[in-house]
Design a protein around this motif. Structure first.
Motif, PDB file in Angstrom:
ATOM      1  N   ARG A   1       0.845  -1.190   0.000  1.00 20.92           N
ATOM      2  CA  ARG A   1       0.000   0.000   0.000  1.00 20.92           C
ATOM      3  C   ARG A   1       0.877   1.236   0.000  1.00 20.92           C
ATOM      4  O   ARG A   1       1.918   1.277   0.663  1.00 20.92           O
ATOM      5  CB  ARG A   1      -0.906   0.005   1.239  1.00 20.92           C
ATOM      6  N   VAL A   2       0.478   2.251  -0.751  1.00 23.39           N
ATOM      7  CA  VAL A   2       1.109   3.567  -0.731  1.00 23.39           C
ATOM      8  C   VAL A   2       0.007   4.600  -0.552  1.00 23.39           C
ATOM      9  O   VAL A   2      -0.939   4.650  -1.337  1.00 23.39           O
ATOM     10  CB  VAL A   2       1.930   3.840  -2.013  1.00 23.39           C
ATOM     11  N   GLY A   3       0.123   5.372   0.506  1.00 21.34           N
ATOM     12  CA  GLY A   3      -0.938   6.332   0.796  1.00 21.34           C
ATOM     13  C   GLY A   3      -2.247   5.626   1.101  1.00 21.34           C
ATOM     14  O   GLY A   3      -2.321   4.743   1.960  1.00 21.34           O
ATOM     15  N   ASP A   4      -3.311   6.029   0.393  1.00 25.15           N
ATOM     16  CA  ASP A   4      -4.629   5.413   0.547  1.00 25.15           C
ATOM     17  C   ASP A   4      -4.916   4.372  -0.523  1.00 25.15           C
ATOM     18  O   ASP A   4      -6.065   3.934  -0.649  1.00 25.15           O
ATOM     19  CB  ASP A   4      -5.718   6.500   0.492  1.00 25.15           C
ATOM     20  N   PHE A   5      -3.933   3.957  -1.295  1.00 19.94           N
ATOM     21  CA  PHE A   5      -4.150   3.066  -2.429  1.00 19.94           C
ATOM     22  C   PHE A   5      -3.484   1.718  -2.158  1.00 19.94           C
ATOM     23  O   PHE A   5      -2.298   1.648  -1.806  1.00 19.94           O
ATOM     24  CB  PHE A   5      -3.584   3.673  -3.719  1.00 19.94           C
ATOM     25  N   TRP A   6      -4.283   0.659  -2.330  1.00 21.16           N
ATOM     26  CA  TRP A   6      -3.788  -0.702  -2.247  1.00 21.16           C
ATOM     27  C   TRP A   6      -3.315  -1.147  -3.622  1.00 21.16           C
ATOM     28  O   TRP A   6      -4.049  -1.018  -4.603  1.00 21.16           O
ATOM     29  CB  TRP A   6      -4.888  -1.640  -1.744  1.00 21.16           C
ATOM     30  N   LEU A   7      -2.098  -1.664  -3.687  1.00 18.73           N
ATOM     31  CA  LEU A   7      -1.526  -2.094  -4.958  1.00 18.73           C
ATOM     32  C   LEU A   7      -1.978  -3.513  -5.267  1.00 18.73           C
ATOM     33  O   LEU A   7      -1.924  -4.403  -4.409  1.00 18.73           O
ATOM     34  CB  LEU A   7       0.001  -2.026  -4.900  1.00 18.73           C
TER      35      LEU A   7
ATOM     36  N   ARG B   1      15.257  -1.948  -7.191  1.00 16.92           N
ATOM     37  CA  ARG B   1      14.247  -2.322  -6.202  1.00 16.92           C
ATOM     38  C   ARG B   1      13.291  -1.152  -5.991  1.00 16.92           C
ATOM     39  O   ARG B   1      13.675   0.011  -6.137  1.00 16.92           O
ATOM     40  CB  ARG B   1      14.904  -2.689  -4.872  1.00 16.92           C
ATOM     41  N   PRO B   2      12.035  -1.432  -5.644  1.00 20.02           N
ATOM     42  CA  PRO B   2      11.121  -0.327  -5.339  1.00 20.02           C
ATOM     43  C   PRO B   2      11.668   0.543  -4.216  1.00 20.02           C
ATOM     44  O   PRO B   2      12.353   0.057  -3.301  1.00 20.02           O
ATOM     45  CB  PRO B   2       9.831  -1.039  -4.924  1.00 20.02           C
ATOM     46  N   GLY B   3      11.386   1.819  -4.288  1.00 18.63           N
ATOM     47  CA  GLY B   3      11.900   2.749  -3.298  1.00 18.63           C
ATOM     48  C   GLY B   3      11.329   2.510  -1.916  1.00 18.63           C
ATOM     49  O   GLY B   3      10.392   1.728  -1.711  1.00 18.63           O
ATOM     50  N   LEU B   4      11.906   3.183  -0.937  1.00 14.43           N
ATOM     51  CA  LEU B   4      11.474   3.035   0.441  1.00 14.43           C
ATOM     52  C   LEU B   4      10.068   3.596   0.620  1.00 14.43           C
ATOM     53  O   LEU B   4       9.681   4.589  -0.004  1.00 14.43           O
ATOM     54  CB  LEU B   4      12.450   3.752   1.375  1.00 14.43           C
ATOM     55  N   PHE B   5       9.319   2.959   1.498  1.00 18.31           N
ATOM     56  CA  PHE B   5       7.956   3.389   1.789  1.00 18.31           C
ATOM     57  C   PHE B   5       7.720   3.219   3.275  1.00 18.31           C
ATOM     58  O   PHE B   5       8.474   2.539   3.975  1.00 18.31           O
ATOM     59  CB  PHE B   5       6.938   2.563   0.983  1.00 18.31           C
ATOM     60  N   ARG B   6       6.690   3.849   3.796  1.00 17.71           N
ATOM     61  CA  ARG B   6       6.362   3.788   5.210  1.00 17.71           C
ATOM     62  C   ARG B   6       4.911   3.377   5.358  1.00 17.71           C
ATOM     63  O   ARG B   6       4.020   3.924   4.691  1.00 17.71           O
ATOM     64  CB  ARG B   6       6.596   5.146   5.875  1.00 17.71           C
ATOM     65  N   LEU B   7       4.683   2.404   6.224  1.00 15.44           N
ATOM     66  CA  LEU B   7       3.341   1.901   6.483  1.00 15.44           C
ATOM     67  C   LEU B   7       3.085   1.952   7.985  1.00 15.44           C
ATOM     68  O   LEU B   7       3.752   1.255   8.756  1.00 15.44           O
ATOM     69  CB  LEU B   7       3.173   0.462   5.993  1.00 15.44           C
TER      70      LEU B   7
END
Length: 290
Positions: A40-46, A172-178
């Protein structure tokens, strides 16, 4: 005139064919997500991958309200390049306002930039839905191509080695925060079935473990530890049984041959001094004090 010519002349004119209905274009489904992809990024589920290059990835996504979108996200290598981040922000700012559904803040230097593109209406099988999704994908490709600079027109003659970014190998996909931890807002019927089945299996295992424990301990006798009698003085008496006679308790036993047994060097055969109540040492024999 030949027979073929006569048949061609006498043949009736063919009736015009009815215009065939043009079916809606069927876009290929997204590829499955990889373990390194964010759920998930923000409010969107991949939901899956739509495309990728050295600058980032395109994902098919859905928000909590069921709205579909296309998410473009930078890779680990491009997210660490300040110039690449500036190109990403510049292209996103140039898109129509209605096409940008959401994006993260460009000040998050430790996180990869992403943008959600749309709008895409609910899938009703019409060609308009496929067109909107295709337009969103093309816009995402433009964003990532601007970061990679692979569509910049060539100026002058090509000389020297080919240009290549130093971060192209870090794909690789960039860093994200959950936070909080992700939990799907909408589950498919198969997901509901798997979730309920796992909960029922866990309950059956717990009930079976409790039943086995009850069978093991239902016939075990009760153990009485017995009464504990405390000592009034509060002390513990320890009885020690000596294995050798204490020094000075008597003369050593004679040897069988009649000769006295040798005395070890450094030992004393006389009485051992004792300590009196006042702390002074008194000899065993009063006549030996001088």
């Amino acid at each position: 005139m030949t027979a073929i010519d006569s048949q061609t002349d006498t043949a009736a004119p063919a009736e015009p064919e009815a215009p065939a209905t043009v079916p809606a274009r069927v876009l290929p489904d997204a590829l499955p997500l990889m373990p390194e992809d964010p759920p998930r990024v923000g409010d969107f589920w991949l939901r899956g991958r739509l495309g990728a290059n050295a600058a980032g990835y395109l994902y098919a996504a859905t928000d909590e309200t069921g709205r579909d979108a296309v998410v473009a996200m930078m890779t680990e290598g491009s997210a660490d390049d300040a110039a690449a981040r500036d190109r990403f922000v510049t292209v996103v700012d140039g898109l129509p306002v209605a096409a940008v559904l959401a994006h993260n803040d460009g000040d998050d230097d430790d996180l990869a930039l992403w943008v959600a593109l749309g709008p895409i209406r609910p899938n009703d099988g019409s060609s308009a839905v496929a067109d909107e999704r295709l337009i969103a994908e093309r816009r995402g490709e433009e964003v990532l191509s601007a970061v990679l600079m692979d569509r910049v027109p060539q100026l002058g003659r090509v000389r020297g080695p080919d240009f290549r970014h130093y971060w192209e190998n870090r794909r690789r996909p960039g860093l994200f925060r959950l936070w909080p931890l992700p939990w799907p807002a909408a589950l498919r019927p198969a997901s509901w079935f798997a979730l309920v089945l796992s909960l029922l299996t866990m309950l059956v295992i717990m009930a079976l473990a409790i039943f086995i424990a009850w069978l093991l301990f239902k016939n075990s006798p009760e153990v009485d530890p017995g009464p504990v009698i405390p000592d009034p003085s509060g002390t513990v008496t320890v009885t020690v049984t000596p294995t050798t006679p204490p020094p000075g308790s008597g003369s050593p036993s004679p040897s069988p041959g009649g000769s006295p047994s040798p005395t070890p060097t450094g030992t004393t055969t006389g009485p051992i001094p004792t300590t009196g109540p006042s702390g002074s040492i008194s000899p065993g024999d009063p006549g030996d004090r001088f």
